[in-house]
Design an enzyme around this catalytic site. Structure first.
Site: not given
Ligand code: NBP
Length: 498
Positions: A16, A130, A185, A188-189, A192, A292
């Site tokens: 985000g 992605s 998506k 895609h994963n 991957e 895995r």
């Molecule tokens: P995360 O997947 O780690 O999620 C963290 C966010 O979710 C924080 O804003 C957190 O709020 C919020 N959250 C959680 Br955890 N539980 C919550 C709840 N019960 N109510 C409201 N908010 C909640 O973050 P990310 O790694 O940035 O990934 C975001 C999305 O993008 C995910 O779906 C992920 O699968 C996807 N994604 C990630 C990547 C990567 O490389 N990381 C790549 C592609 C897609 P808080 O701060 O208050 O705990």
């Protein structure tokens, strides 16, 4: 602050925050919100300081600062957090506003959410994003699914923030209705996972079979990532880069002291589950998920390693250079096979869930930004452009001709890997997929058909003869079915009429 935001992002974690910065860098005002307000504060006082990013700490305030129709992008953990935010947002929104779920959500949840929100007059896009942290910041591949009118509201923003392929084309396109974007998506994963598994098997073979150290393997990978190499890809590039990293405690390589455990978040498993549901074989991708899982059960492997005597490892004694070249082409064929499986899954899903997917366009947007980005995707795009009705990727002349000429190399690679005691589940699955799909008669299936009829009177179909693979039908095209009375003397065969 009086300025209104063009778009709002909820979820101030890696994805985000970086997407918000990416949007801002393209000239958009972005409002941000996070459940835990301190993360929003850290963000706006840190990397977002001085930028057109509007922090908000109440959802009401967040929606109030958005231009209408509001565009809200959720970048939170999939599952309950997405439903929770939707539930809290809906009462604050107006008809025609748009919620975008940019997380890795399960596509059936996206279909459900799209329907529920549509009934309330709220537009909904489920989109794959992605490229990880770097992609989110500098340009990801974006796979949006939902109403076309919803996509049109954010098309310009998405094009601006997306990665651009080498020819300058943006790595985003409208994928299809409701769950189409998240399904693509997820697949895609899965692909991957397959790529990573195949590369890992090559590296293991080089280490154990050819006795190379990790730095030498990194050098081969770097060579395979050369400008005109058919294997040139982001995953090969980062394999080369990470494998040459030395650990801090001494002179050894980091990869040699990293625990042999590959974790996963679920998208690979969803890909395999969908394949099982749709009856589409994706053995290479499944082998990656299973590997895995095997990696995670360290205790059993430590125990079994003491009990079972696998080949100690017969080191290859022939021409090393020749074997490295064989491995190169073997990996390419295994990759073609794996992509053929993944794309066949997309094709089946498109039919079952009316996603109306354009496989050529999908391959095109995977050329930049995303983890599987590779030169090879250009070839896939061209193949579908030449023939949008390809029954399978392996039928494309640019791939079938390579496979016909070089398949023996994949067979040879598997043979010498096994001799060296290196498991190559992914490479072998890719090879066997090709052998099976190119079998006009699968004898193993003939044997199984009779077994089923023998123990369960399940019946069997027939073909014209040993060299006539076509299934026998009636004059009006119905498949004829037979059963042998195995327990009766003389074992009479009868035709089953339904
Ligand atoms: P995360 O997947 O780690 O999620 C963290 C966010 O979710 C924080 O804003 C957190 O709020 C919020 N959250 C959680 Br955890 N539980 C919550 C709840 N019960 N109510 C409201 N908010 C909640 O973050 P990310 O790694 O940035 O990934 C975001 C999305 O993008 C995910 O779906 C992920 O699968 C996807 N994604 C990630 C990547 C990567 O490389 N990381 C790549 C592609 C897609 P808080 O701060 O208050 O705990």
């Amino acid at each position: 602050m009086n300025k209104k935001a063009d778009i709002g992002v909820i979820g101030m974690e890696v994805m985000g925050k970086n997407l918000a910065l990416n949007m801002e860098s393209k000239g958009y005002n972005v409002a941000v919100f996070n459940r835990t307000g301190s993360k929003t504060k850290d963000f706006v006082e840190g990397p977002a300081k001085g930028k057109n990013i509007i922090p908000t700490y109440e959802l009401q305030n967040f929606v109030d600062v958005l231009k209408r129709p509001r565009k809200i992008m959720l970048m939170v953990k999939e599952g309950a957090p997405v439903d929770g935010f939707i539930e809290n947002l809906v009462p604050l929104l107006d008809k025609g506003d748009l919620i975008i779920d940019g997380g890795n959500s399960f596509f059936k949840d996206t279909i459900r959410r799209n329907k529920e929100l549509q009934e309330k007059g709220i537009l909904f896009i489920g989109t794959g994003v992605s490229g990880g942290e770097e992609g989110a910041l500098k340009g990801p591949a974006i796979m949006p699914g939902g109403q076309l009118e919803a996509y049109k509201l954010v098309e310009k923003i998405f094009i601006d923030i997306s990665a651009k392929a080498e020819d300058g084309e943006p790595c985003v396109t409208y994928i299809g209705p409701d769950g189409a974007g998240h399904f693509v998506k997820t697949t895609h994963n899965g692909i991957e996972y397959g790529d990573m598994q195949l590369i890992g098997e090559c590296a293991w073979f080089f280490k154990k079979g050819l006795g190379m150290n990790s730095g030498e393997i990194a050098d081969i990978m770097a060579e395979w990532n050369g400008r005109n190499d058919i294997l040139r890809s982001y995953l090969i590039e980062i394999t080369a880069d990470s494998m040459k990293e030395k650990h801090k405690a001494g002179d050894g390589y980091l990869v040699d002291i990293v625990a042999d455990i590959t974790r996963m978040k679920g998208t690979g498993t969803w890909t395999v589950q969908s394949a099982l549901e749709l009856l589409v074989p994706i053995p290479t991708i499944a082998s990656a998920v299973f590997s895995r899982e095997m990696s995670q059960d360290k205790d059993i492997r430590l125990k079994m390693a003491k009990l079972l005597k696998i080949p100690a490892g017969e080191k290859f004694s022939g021409d090393k250079k020749e074997v490295i070249d064989i491995a190169h082409d073997a990996l390419y064929i295994a990759k073609i096979s794996s992509y053929a499986q993944g794309l066949a899954l997309l094709q089946a899903a498109s039919k079952t869930w009316n996603f109306n997917l354009n496989l050529g366009e999908i391959a095109k947007i995977w050329r930049g930004g995303c983890i599987i980005r590779a030169q090879f995707l250009d070839e896939i795009t061209k193949s579908y452009r030449e023939n949008p009705e390809l029954p399978n990727l392996l039928a494309a002349p640019r791939f079938s001709s390579f496979v016909n000429k070089n398949l023996w190399k994949l067979g040879r690679f598997i043979e010498i890997s096994h001799k060296a005691g290196v498991p190559v589940l992914g490479m072998a699955s890719s090879y066997d997929y090709i052998l099976q799909i190119a079998s006009s008669i699968m004898f193993s299936a003939q044997v199984a058909a009779l077994q089923r009829d023998y123990f369960g009177a399940h019946g069997y179909f027939k073909i014209g003869g040993e060299n006539q693979p076509e299934i026998i039908t009636t004059s009006d095209g119905k498949i004829r079915e037979f059963h042998t009375e195995w327990m009766i003397k003389g074992r009479p065969e009868k035709e089953i009429t339904k």
